[in-house]
Design a protein around this motif. Structure first.
Motif, PDB file in Angstrom:
ATOM      1  N   ARG A   1     -32.310  10.947  26.259  1.00  0.00           N
ATOM      2  CA  ARG A   1     -31.831  11.093  24.876  1.00  0.00           C
ATOM      3  C   ARG A   1     -32.140  12.454  24.280  1.00  0.00           C
ATOM      4  NH1 ARG A   1     -33.103   5.959  21.334  1.00  0.00           N
ATOM      5  NH2 ARG A   1     -32.614   7.581  19.850  1.00  0.00           N
TER       6      ARG A   1
ATOM      7  N   GLU B   1     -41.169   5.363  19.892  1.00  0.00           N
ATOM      8  CA  GLU B   1     -40.184   4.459  19.284  1.00  0.00           C
ATOM      9  C   GLU B   1     -39.571   3.534  20.333  1.00  0.00           C
ATOM     10  OE1 GLU B   1     -37.805   2.568  16.561  1.00  0.00           O
ATOM     11  OE2 GLU B   1     -39.503   3.892  16.215  1.00  0.00           O
ATOM     12  N   ASN B   2     -39.259   4.062  21.501  1.00  0.00           N
ATOM     13  CA  ASN B   2     -38.688   3.219  22.558  1.00  0.00           C
ATOM     14  C   ASN B   2     -39.718   2.224  23.097  1.00  0.00           C
ATOM     15  OD1 ASN B   2     -36.102   4.246  22.478  1.00  0.00           O
ATOM     16  ND2 ASN B   2     -36.549   5.850  23.960  1.00  0.00           N
TER      17      ASN B   2
ATOM     18  N   ILE C   1     -35.676   6.951  29.712  1.00  0.00           N
ATOM     19  CA  ILE C   1     -34.713   6.730  28.628  1.00  0.00           C
ATOM     20  C   ILE C   1     -34.925   7.763  27.532  1.00  0.00           C
ATOM     21  CG2 ILE C   1     -34.045   5.143  26.780  1.00  0.00           C
ATOM     22  CD1 ILE C   1     -34.642   2.853  28.759  1.00  0.00           C
ATOM     23  N   SER C   2     -36.168   8.029  27.198  1.00  0.00           N
ATOM     24  CA  SER C   2     -36.460   9.032  26.171  1.00  0.00           C
ATOM     25  C   SER C   2     -36.006  10.420  26.607  1.00  0.00           C
ATOM     26  CB  SER C   2     -37.951   9.060  25.869  1.00  0.00           C
ATOM     27  OG  SER C   2     -38.366   7.845  25.307  1.00  0.00           O
TER      28      SER C   2
ATOM     29  N   SER D   1     -43.367   1.655  31.802  1.00  0.00           N
ATOM     30  CA  SER D   1     -43.425   2.794  30.889  1.00  0.00           C
ATOM     31  C   SER D   1     -42.646   3.983  31.441  1.00  0.00           C
ATOM     32  CB  SER D   1     -44.877   3.186  30.622  1.00  0.00           C
ATOM     33  OG  SER D   1     -45.510   3.553  31.830  1.00  0.00           O
TER      34      SER D   1
ATOM     35  N   VAL E   1     -39.073   3.623  30.296  1.00  0.00           N
ATOM     36  CA  VAL E   1     -38.959   3.994  28.887  1.00  0.00           C
ATOM     37  C   VAL E   1     -39.025   5.516  28.736  1.00  0.00           C
ATOM     38  CG1 VAL E   1     -40.016   3.761  26.616  1.00  0.00           C
ATOM     39  CG2 VAL E   1     -39.901   1.798  28.135  1.00  0.00           C
TER      40      VAL E   1
ATOM     41  N   ARG F   1     -42.006   0.841  21.316  1.00  0.00           N
ATOM     42  CA  ARG F   1     -42.069  -0.203  20.298  1.00  0.00           C
ATOM     43  C   ARG F   1     -40.899  -1.173  20.449  1.00  0.00           C
ATOM     44  NH1 ARG F   1     -39.860  -1.577  15.718  1.00  0.00           N
ATOM     45  NH2 ARG F   1     -38.443   0.204  15.677  1.00  0.00           N
ATOM     46  N   ARG F   2     -39.699  -0.627  20.706  1.00  0.00           N
ATOM     47  CA  ARG F   2     -38.522  -1.473  20.870  1.00  0.00           C
ATOM     48  C   ARG F   2     -38.584  -2.287  22.161  1.00  0.00           C
ATOM     49  NH1 ARG F   2     -33.564   2.536  19.190  1.00  0.00           N
ATOM     50  NH2 ARG F   2     -34.170   2.778  17.014  1.00  0.00           N
ATOM     51  N   ALA F   3     -39.170  -1.717  23.213  1.00  0.00           N
ATOM     52  CA  ALA F   3     -39.199  -2.387  24.517  1.00  0.00           C
ATOM     53  C   ALA F   3     -40.393  -3.320  24.671  1.00  0.00           C
ATOM     54  CB  ALA F   3     -39.217  -1.344  25.624  1.00  0.00           C
TER      55      ALA F   3
ATOM     56  N   ASP G   1     -39.810   9.951  20.330  1.00  0.00           N
ATOM     57  CA  ASP G   1     -38.796   9.055  20.872  1.00  0.00           C
ATOM     58  C   ASP G   1     -39.404   8.059  21.863  1.00  0.00           C
ATOM     59  OD1 ASP G   1     -36.008   8.347  20.865  1.00  0.00           O
ATOM     60  OD2 ASP G   1     -35.951   9.073  22.938  1.00  0.00           O
ATOM     61  N   TYR G   2     -40.366   8.514  22.641  1.00  0.00           N
ATOM     62  CA  TYR G   2     -41.046   7.629  23.594  1.00  0.00           C
ATOM     63  C   TYR G   2     -41.800   6.516  22.865  1.00  0.00           C
ATOM     64  CZ  TYR G   2     -44.344   6.082  27.162  1.00  0.00           C
ATOM     65  OH  TYR G   2     -45.096   5.322  28.009  1.00  0.00           O
TER      66      TYR G   2
END
Length: 83
Positions: free
Chosen positions: A60, A37-38, A56-57, A50, A53, A40-42, A34-35
């Motif tokens: 979730r 992926e986040n 956020i991970s 970081s 991010v 990559r999105r951020a 998840d980290y």
């Protein structure tokens, strides 16, 4: 002769240890995926750290742990049975 209390405690300790190890391994794997992926999105968001991010991970992950726990118990029970 070994009393049943000692043997039961031994099996409970092995079972809980195996379940905890499986759960922790899957938990770390889910956070890592998840980290990534986040991150990559951020990548396009300016001024995001970081650590943000990562938080956020981690926020979730409790959703996923509810789905992971039954499988961790299943794999832990099989591992305890096989050992």
């Amino acid at each position: 002769m070994i009393s049943t209390g000692i043997l039961s405690r031994y099996f409970v300790r092995r079972f809980i240890g195996t379940v905890a190890a499986v759960f922790l391994g899957i938990f770390v794997l889910v956070v890592l995926i998840d980290y990534i992926e986040n991150m990559r999105r951020a990548a396009n968001v300016p001024n995001i750290s970081s650590w943000t991010v990562l938080r956020i991970s981690l926020y979730r992950v409790p959703q996923a742990t509810e789905k992971i726990l039954p499988f961790a118990v299943l794999v832990g029970a099989m591992g305890c049975f096989l050992s």
